[in-house]
Design a protein around this motif. Sequence first.
Motif, PDB file in Angstrom:
ATOM      1  N   MET A  31       3.050 -14.253   5.337  1.00 28.06           N
ATOM      2  CA  MET A  31       2.314 -14.031   6.190  1.00 28.06           C
ATOM      3  C   MET A  31       2.498 -12.546   6.915  1.00 28.06           C
ATOM      4  SD  MET A  31       0.969 -17.484   7.848  1.00 28.06           S
ATOM      5  CE  MET A  31       2.737 -18.037   7.813  1.00 28.06           C
ATOM      6  N   LEU A  32       1.722 -11.817   7.402  1.00 27.11           N
ATOM      7  CA  LEU A  32       1.924 -10.676   7.982  1.00 27.11           C
ATOM      8  C   LEU A  32       2.852 -10.646   9.261  1.00 27.11           C
ATOM      9  CD1 LEU A  32       0.998  -7.595   8.402  1.00 27.11           C
ATOM     10  CD2 LEU A  32      -0.759  -8.426   9.811  1.00 27.11           C
ATOM     11  N   LEU A  33       2.397 -11.291  10.265  1.00 26.43           N
ATOM     12  CA  LEU A  33       3.418 -11.365  11.575  1.00 26.43           C
ATOM     13  C   LEU A  33       4.591 -12.308  11.463  1.00 26.43           C
ATOM     14  CD1 LEU A  33       0.914 -10.516  14.221  1.00 26.43           C
ATOM     15  CD2 LEU A  33       2.255  -8.890  13.179  1.00 26.43           C
ATOM     16  N   ALA A  34       4.231 -13.487  10.906  1.00 30.66           N
ATOM     17  CA  ALA A  34       5.172 -14.270  10.774  1.00 30.66           C
ATOM     18  C   ALA A  34       6.506 -13.960  10.230  1.00 30.66           C
ATOM     19  CB  ALA A  34       4.658 -15.863  10.135  1.00 30.66           C
ATOM     20  N   GLY A  35       6.289 -13.208   9.226  1.00 32.86           N
ATOM     21  CA  GLY A  35       7.642 -12.499   8.436  1.00 32.86           C
ATOM     22  C   GLY A  35       7.787 -11.264   8.942  1.00 32.86           C
ATOM     23  N   ARG A  82       2.868 -13.261  19.426  1.00 29.97           N
ATOM     24  CA  ARG A  82       4.110 -13.871  19.403  1.00 29.97           C
ATOM     25  C   ARG A  82       4.719 -14.476  18.032  1.00 29.97           C
ATOM     26  NH1 ARG A  82       4.900 -18.276  24.359  1.00 29.97           N
ATOM     27  NH2 ARG A  82       3.647 -19.433  22.782  1.00 29.97           N
ATOM     28  N   THR A  83       5.717 -13.858  17.734  1.00 30.80           N
ATOM     29  CA  THR A  83       6.244 -14.343  16.413  1.00 30.80           C
ATOM     30  C   THR A  83       7.838 -14.644  16.342  1.00 30.80           C
ATOM     31  OG1 THR A  83       6.995 -11.999  15.948  1.00 30.80           O
ATOM     32  CG2 THR A  83       4.803 -12.643  15.313  1.00 30.80           C
ATOM     33  N   ALA A  84       8.015 -15.558  15.593  1.00 30.04           N
ATOM     34  CA  ALA A  84       9.319 -16.182  15.933  1.00 30.04           C
ATOM     35  C   ALA A  84      10.615 -15.346  14.992  1.00 30.04           C
ATOM     36  CB  ALA A  84       9.508 -17.443  15.299  1.00 30.04           C
ATOM     37  N   LEU A  85      11.556 -15.375  15.739  1.00 33.01           N
ATOM     38  CA  LEU A  85      12.889 -14.880  14.974  1.00 33.01           C
ATOM     39  C   LEU A  85      13.515 -15.922  14.174  1.00 33.01           C
ATOM     40  CD1 LEU A  85      14.111 -13.100  18.108  1.00 33.01           C
ATOM     41  CD2 LEU A  85      13.814 -11.880  16.013  1.00 33.01           C
ATOM     42  N   PRO A  86      14.423 -15.601  13.182  1.00 33.86           N
ATOM     43  CA  PRO A  86      14.990 -16.759  12.544  1.00 33.86           C
ATOM     44  C   PRO A  86      15.560 -17.753  13.205  1.00 33.86           C
ATOM     45  CG  PRO A  86      15.528 -14.620  11.552  1.00 33.86           C
ATOM     46  CD  PRO A  86      14.960 -14.388  13.007  1.00 33.86           C
ATOM     47  N   ASP A  87      16.145 -17.630  14.580  1.00 28.46           N
ATOM     48  CA  ASP A  87      16.555 -18.662  15.271  1.00 28.46           C
ATOM     49  C   ASP A  87      15.359 -19.377  16.150  1.00 28.46           C
ATOM     50  OD1 ASP A  87      15.979 -16.771  17.201  1.00 28.46           O
ATOM     51  OD2 ASP A  87      17.953 -16.576  18.212  1.00 28.46           O
ATOM     52  N   GLY A  88      14.273 -18.964  15.759  1.00 26.69           N
ATOM     53  CA  GLY A  88      13.201 -19.598  16.408  1.00 26.69           C
ATOM     54  C   GLY A  88      12.709 -18.968  17.628  1.00 26.69           C
ATOM     55  N   ARG A  89      13.314 -18.121  18.216  1.00 22.54           N
ATOM     56  CA  ARG A  89      13.077 -17.419  19.540  1.00 22.54           C
ATOM     57  C   ARG A  89      11.847 -16.653  19.282  1.00 22.54           C
ATOM     58  NH1 ARG A  89      15.040 -19.604  24.015  1.00 22.54           N
ATOM     59  NH2 ARG A  89      17.286 -19.703  24.126  1.00 22.54           N
ATOM     60  N   LEU A  90      10.975 -16.710  20.506  1.00 23.03           N
ATOM     61  CA  LEU A  90       9.697 -15.890  20.252  1.00 23.03           C
ATOM     62  C   LEU A  90       9.685 -14.621  20.903  1.00 23.03           C
ATOM     63  CD1 LEU A  90       7.002 -18.687  21.126  1.00 23.03           C
ATOM     64  CD2 LEU A  90       7.713 -17.977  18.705  1.00 23.03           C
ATOM     65  N   ARG A  91       9.139 -13.742  20.092  1.00 18.92           N
ATOM     66  CA  ARG A  91       9.450 -12.363  20.454  1.00 18.92           C
ATOM     67  C   ARG A  91       7.868 -11.697  20.527  1.00 18.92           C
ATOM     68  NH1 ARG A  91      11.549 -10.114  14.385  1.00 18.92           N
ATOM     69  NH2 ARG A  91       9.944 -11.244  13.268  1.00 18.92           N
ATOM     70  N   LEU A  92       7.577 -10.662  20.842  1.00 13.05           N
ATOM     71  CA  LEU A  92       6.374 -10.002  21.240  1.00 13.05           C
ATOM     72  C   LEU A  92       6.179  -8.840  19.885  1.00 13.05           C
ATOM     73  CD1 LEU A  92       3.563  -9.677  22.628  1.00 13.05           C
ATOM     74  CD2 LEU A  92       4.486  -8.025  24.167  1.00 13.05           C
ATOM     75  N   SER A  93       5.309  -8.946  19.001  1.00 11.90           N
ATOM     76  CA  SER A  93       4.888  -7.803  17.935  1.00 11.90           C
ATOM     77  C   SER A  93       3.656  -7.369  18.028  1.00 11.90           C
ATOM     78  CB  SER A  93       5.133  -8.352  16.717  1.00 11.90           C
ATOM     79  OG  SER A  93       6.456  -8.992  16.422  1.00 11.90           O
ATOM     80  N   VAL A 125       8.017  -4.819  16.383  1.00 13.23           N
ATOM     81  CA  VAL A 125       8.620  -5.711  17.425  1.00 13.23           C
ATOM     82  C   VAL A 125       8.888  -4.718  18.514  1.00 13.23           C
ATOM     83  CG1 VAL A 125      10.381  -7.366  18.068  1.00 13.23           C
ATOM     84  CG2 VAL A 125       9.568  -7.393  15.837  1.00 13.23           C
ATOM     85  N   VAL A 126       8.143  -5.288  19.601  1.00 12.25           N
ATOM     86  CA  VAL A 126       8.137  -4.334  20.836  1.00 12.25           C
ATOM     87  C   VAL A 126       8.884  -4.914  22.032  1.00 12.25           C
ATOM     88  CG1 VAL A 126       6.017  -3.580  20.328  1.00 12.25           C
ATOM     89  CG2 VAL A 126       6.084  -5.210  21.776  1.00 12.25           C
TER      90      VAL A 126
END
Length: 678
Positions: free
Chosen positions: A1-5, A52-63, A74-75
């Motif tokens: 998927m676009l943002l999830a990955g 909001r999308t997840a980093l590998p450790d599960g933390r949510l970032r803003l993309s 990723v902003v």
Amino acid sequence: MLLAGAAAAADAVPAGGPAAATTSPPPAASFFERARFSAPKLSPSGKFLAARTALPDGRLRLSVVRLDDLSVKVVAAFGDADVGYFDWVNDERLVFDATDLQQTDSDDRTAPGLFAVNRDGSALLQLVETGWGERGTGSHLGVKRLDWDYFLLRQPGRQDSDFVYVLHPIWNADHGVRSQTLWRLNTVSGQASAVPAPSLGEVQDWRLDQHGEPRLATTLKDRTATVLLREGDTWRKLSQYDAYSGEDGGRHNFTPLGFGPDGTLYVAASGGHDKRALYRFDLGKGELDQEPLLQLDGYDFDGELISSDDKLLGASYLSDVHGSAWFEPRMRALQASVDALLPGRVNQLATARRGDSPWLLVHSYSDREPGDYVLYNTVSRQLTRIGQHREHIVPAQMGHQVLVRYKARDGLEIPAWITYPRDSTRKNLPLVMLVHGGPYVRGNSWGWNPDAQFLASRGYAVMEPESRGSTGFGYRHFRAGWKQWGLAMQDDIADGAKWAVAQGIAAPQRICIAGASYGGYATLMGLVNDPALYRCGVAWAGVTDIQLLYDGHWSGESDLGEGWKRWGMPRLVGDPLKDAAQLAATSPLRQAARIKRPLLLAYGGDDHRVPLYHGEKFYAAVKAGNPGVEWVSYPKEGHGWKLLPDQVDFWSRVEKFLDRNIGPGAATATATVTTTQQ
């Protein structure tokens, strides 16, 4: 998927998860894990999308995605926290706060703060402190931050300047919010200025107008709520009513929704009828239109306006499902096009405020599919899936949900949701009566629900009644639940279970009652009132005694507001003095010796709504005469479970408990006993 990955291209296919079913049901974690993609929003021009999308450790970032080439940037991200709520300030800038989804509230020692960043990741600025009690320090950019207790007003406004509005609570001595002041905040300079407030009562809510400026304020004085309109430097009263019951106002009792692009005020009101509808409010005459703009058959109107900068496009609503009523013909045609491409699903469309972007954002879901986010190109008529709610859920393994209506013993019609296990005959099933909390709220709607689907995946039918007192089904249905805890409200639940037996859906002697908060109270009272009907009960964060909600001491502070205790609870739940005999008769704590059925109890150690003390007091009372009581506490959890390990532990306990009492384990045990006796 676009943002999830964070890839450069998306699946140009219709939405939908894996289709193949396996023999074993999904593990509990699949139902309760946090979405790795969430809250997508189109920019005002519709040229960009943030999520909001997840980093590998599960933390949510803003993309942020450029929709012309589907490139991703990723902003914003935190090393030790998650991006929380966010919104577009304008087409170039976003604002967001922080949260920590990997800690419980008892461990989280920071305020959400507030930050702003450009869509290319530049010009990051902290606007509000994140440390509890920190007072306006300077940032590394030389801007004086606001104190920690300023919070974003979650109304987007016009999104055509660098300004947003933030709320600054004024606290009571008991740490409750007495009122909220409003401040205008520049997200580039960090400068803030206060908005003059009305003098009548304490402001509880602010509403922006079509220009993105503060125009309405709702105040509270004692039990009276007043809606005021700002006209220059003065405020004019539009409506007044009882804040806790909704009474006293007739046709003038309304909830403001917002202003259309032409300045028309739209409100949700009963108009003198049983159910609320969407009305225009004539500001000149100070009254509702005679006829509603949108009225739902069998439901109160509950929704929001959908507008562009120059036109009211429609309104979202909640009936049996979430839907949109489009007033603009082009939007009706686009809805029909999307529905044809994604049949059998609820497809909610989101549009850009302005511009000529061809993109629509679609939230698409069904009772078996937790939900996908899809981009629809109105020119090419192609769909692009960009994210999923629960990526490990297989729709083919999920159950179907239906809405039924049955008559309570006094003739009142009760809506209820039933989720059936997949591939079941829908006959003679073990049944879980799952009671919603509140209780003066709407319980559920058609769609995928993790609690019900987890239970259905284990072979149980799940029935969720909207008992009297539930909101959304008209004032009479709501009013019928006043002071009926343990009485008619309880009978509604039992009558639903008996109806399911009479219909052949539920197997007699294989019914369990379960719920959280008020649902936990109803579970306990169900075992008191109807021990022949229910074989077992599961109560988590459950109220054990109404009097304890008023005055039950413990080592911390209750988050039940003093206004609710003083004005709301005595009228809707029961007066601690005038209704003392009734509250005693409907107290699970005082009736604990009558509960003989197996019972699973669970409480959070940091629950400020129903403190752990309440659960421990009840457990001590019930276990004295009931060897079938199980207890678990989660020391750092509050009023419900936040951490995935705790959710998995709890629902795994529920699965085993139900299996022993109404599931295959119970049937096996019965068969073994019978064989032994023979």
